[in-house]
Scaffold this active site. Structure first.
Site, mmCIF file in Angstrom:
data_model
loop_
_atom_site.group_PDB
_atom_site.id
_atom_site.type_symbol
_atom_site.label_atom_id
_atom_site.label_comp_id
_atom_site.label_asym_id
_atom_site.label_seq_id
_atom_site.Cartn_x
_atom_site.Cartn_y
_atom_site.Cartn_z
ATOM 1 N N GLU A 1 -4.771 -8.960 -0.856
ATOM 2 C CA GLU A 1 -5.752 -8.720 0.545
ATOM 3 C C GLU A 1 -7.095 -8.725 0.073
ATOM 4 O O GLU A 1 -7.466 -7.734 -0.830
ATOM 5 C CB GLU A 1 -5.139 -7.432 1.239
ATOM 6 C CG GLU A 1 -3.978 -7.494 1.931
ATOM 7 C CD GLU A 1 -3.630 -6.048 2.823
ATOM 8 O OE1 GLU A 1 -4.593 -5.627 3.329
ATOM 9 O OE2 GLU A 1 -2.472 -5.883 2.973
ATOM 10 N N GLU B 1 0.814 -1.113 -0.026
ATOM 11 C CA GLU B 1 -0.046 -0.069 0.157
ATOM 12 C C GLU B 1 0.969 1.132 -0.311
ATOM 13 O O GLU B 1 0.773 2.293 0.868
ATOM 14 C CB GLU B 1 -0.974 0.070 1.082
ATOM 15 C CG GLU B 1 -1.961 -1.233 0.976
ATOM 16 C CD GLU B 1 -3.188 -1.053 1.927
ATOM 17 O OE1 GLU B 1 -3.449 -0.255 2.875
ATOM 18 O OE2 GLU B 1 -4.205 -2.162 1.737
HETATM 19 O O1 AHR Z 1 -5.347 -6.272 6.679
HETATM 20 C C1 AHR Z 1 -5.341 -5.177 7.382
HETATM 21 C C2 AHR Z 1 -4.590 -3.884 6.732
HETATM 22 O O2 AHR Z 1 -5.281 -3.524 5.692
HETATM 23 C C3 AHR Z 1 -3.116 -4.140 6.123
HETATM 24 O O3 AHR Z 1 -2.231 -3.863 6.994
HETATM 25 C C4 AHR Z 1 -3.304 -3.243 5.072
HETATM 26 O O4 AHR Z 1 -2.275 -3.393 4.026
HETATM 27 C C5 AHR Z 1 -4.583 -2.621 4.598
HETATM 28 O O5 AHR Z 1 -4.875 -1.649 4.693
#
Ligand code: AHR
Length: 486
Positions: free
Chosen positions: A295, A173
């Site tokens: 994710e 991110e």
């Molecule tokens: O999964 C939780 C968080 O969500 C992670 O650390 C981040 O990459 C995303 O914003």
């Protein structure tokens, strides 16, 4: 009657087993108390790894595990997590609850865990606050078979052979918690950092650039335009949030309308993958570069009384259906999606395992991964679903979701009934089956497994009828099934 028309001649190719991957961050109780209890714990463990969790993850054939973050990755300095545990640096986990991280779970422990699980490690390197030298020496420390001083540090810490880790994320991110960079700037940073992610063994590093969140198509466009030739994969993050980020739905107490809203929002993944794939295809028509959805999952309000920074939520049949329809989407896009990692493995967000002391709970989402495991490395085949839609107004969804694959002469069809109240008859056509059997997970939309009572689990499916080679069965409301045709 809903129909699923299979066409074994129409295939996008192999479903990469890594689509069934997981994500574990130093966040809340995912690593500590979850996967890792420490060697001195009263909880049954092997070298600190919780035995029950390891066994459960092996059962669903976990193919790949991402670590150490997430946002944590861009504050993680790997040298803090090697050497004798008692001497490791203690740091504040500023992202997640402000707790002290004692670094007792580090590189050796993570790679030991992956070896126990029999899965590939996927390591996200620190780009936001780490140097190129840190990244390059981490790769050397882990992968070099030489007797360089860096490799010798590994020997001194008890590991002679290199691990040959293949999957490397270059930042996480980077548009947000990983450094708040602009796409143009990160594209150059990516080109620079990835240069020093060197190959040391016959395993060539598979380098994954930080891609967009959700529908940030500009980020994808910029990265592909400026850095495509330097990457093997690019990530995508998308979380299913019911209501709004500031007013998320509760994990176990929600209305029917919120149920359909959640499924509808999860289905947005199809549009995201389709549109990001289209942009990628402009620069990579051969589909060499993988879309790595590292994710994904539901993000609900934390359970009352728990640390808001720990992101602990229960998991119901609603979550199970989010998992099944998302995995169907990935299967149907397996020519571009090469990996996906549900967030997160234990005790965080859409977890497959919850723990409390020495107890573990397998969530409905866990059982979906169990039902879908036959898709791993199978040949995807087209499954056209003829169905109506259900739900309210803007939250209408198809009644049925499905995907299919073929391996060793058997066809696996995973099929979900998204209706929370009505059963649905389903016919599978297009393949003359001589035998059919199935397994199913079903329960009320807000049913969940808890410590001391786990009513939800996979059961043998009754009543699959075969007539003229077509299989017909009834799916109860809110159910996920895997049907095998031979
Ligand atoms: O999964 C939780 C968080 O969500 C992670 O650390 C981040 O990459 C995303 O914003």
């Amino acid at each position: 009657m809903a129909k699923i028309i299979l066409n074994p001649l129409d295939s996008l190719g192999q479903i990469n087993r890594n689509i069934y991957g997981h994500f574990s961050e130093h966040l809340g109780r995912c690593i500590y108390q979850g996967l890792y209890v420490g060697p001195d714990s009263a909880v049954e463990n092997v070298r600190g790894m919780r035995t029950a969790a390891v066994e459960a993850l092996k059962k669903i054939r976990i193919p790949v595990l991402r670590w150490p973050g997430g946002c944590f990755a861009d504050e993680y300095h790997w040298e803090d997590g090697i050497g004798p545990q008692s001497g490791r640096r203690r740091m504040v986990n500023t992202h997640w609850g402000g707790v002290v991280e004692d670094n007792s779970f580090g590189t050796h422990e993570f790679l030991d865990l992956c070896e126990m699980l029999g899965c590939e490690p996927y390591i996200t390197a620190n780009v936001g606050s780490g140097t190129i030298r840190e990244l390059s020496e981490w790769v050397e420390y882990i992968n070099s078979p030489s007797d360089s001083s860096t490799a010798q540090r590994r020997w001194a810490n008890g590991r002679r052979d290199p691990w040959s880790v293949k999957y490397w994320g270059i930042g996480n991110e980077s548009w947000g918690c990983g450094g708040n960079m602009r796409a143009e700037y990160y594209a150059d940073v990516y080109r620079r950092y990835q240069t020093y992610c060197r190959q040391y063994t016959d395993v060539r590093p598979y380098k994954i650039a930080c891609g967009p969140s959700d529908s940030n198509y500009e980020w994808m466009q910029t990265l592909m335009e400026r850095a495509a030739r330097y990457m093997d994969g690019i990530s995508l993050h998308y979380y299913t949030v019911c209501n709004t980020w500031d007013n998320k739905s509760r994990a176990t107490q929600f209305s029917t309308s919120e149920y359909y809203q959640t499924l509808k929002k999860a289905l947005f993944m199809d549009e995201l993958v389709t549109r990001h794939d289209a942009i990628m295809t402009r620069y990579d028509p051969e589909k060499r570069i993988g879309l790595v959805v590292d994710e994904w999952g539901t993000w609900h309000a934390v359970e009352p009384g728990t640390n808001p920074g720990f992101l602990y939520q229960q998991n119901t049949m609603r979550d199970a259906l989010v998992a099944s329809l998302t995995l169907d989407i990935f299967n149907r896009h397996c020519d571009r999606v090469t990996m996906a990692n549900i967030a997160q493995t234990v005790n965080v967000l859409q977890a497959v395992i919850l723990t409390e002391g020495d107890q573990i709970v397998l969530t409905p989402t866990y059982h979906v991964f169990d039902l879908y495991k036959e898709h791993q490395d199978a040949r995807q085949i087209a499954a056209y679903v003829e169905t109506d839609t259900i739900g309210e107004e803007e939250w209408r969804v198809p009644r049925i979701s499905a995907s299919a694959s073929e391996k060793d002469g058997a066809i696996t069809v995973t099929v979900s009934n998204l209706s929370e109240s009505e059963p649905q008859d389903v016919t599978l056509e297009g393949f003359r089956a001589a035998a059919a059997e199935g397994r199913i997970l079903t329960g009320k939309m807000d049913a969940f497994n808890d410590f001391g009572a786990s009513p939800l689990g996979v059961q043998a499916m009754e009543g699959i009828a075969l007539c003229d080679g077509k299989a017909t069965f009834t799916l109860p409301p809110c159910s996920v099934a895997a049907v095998t045709l031979k």
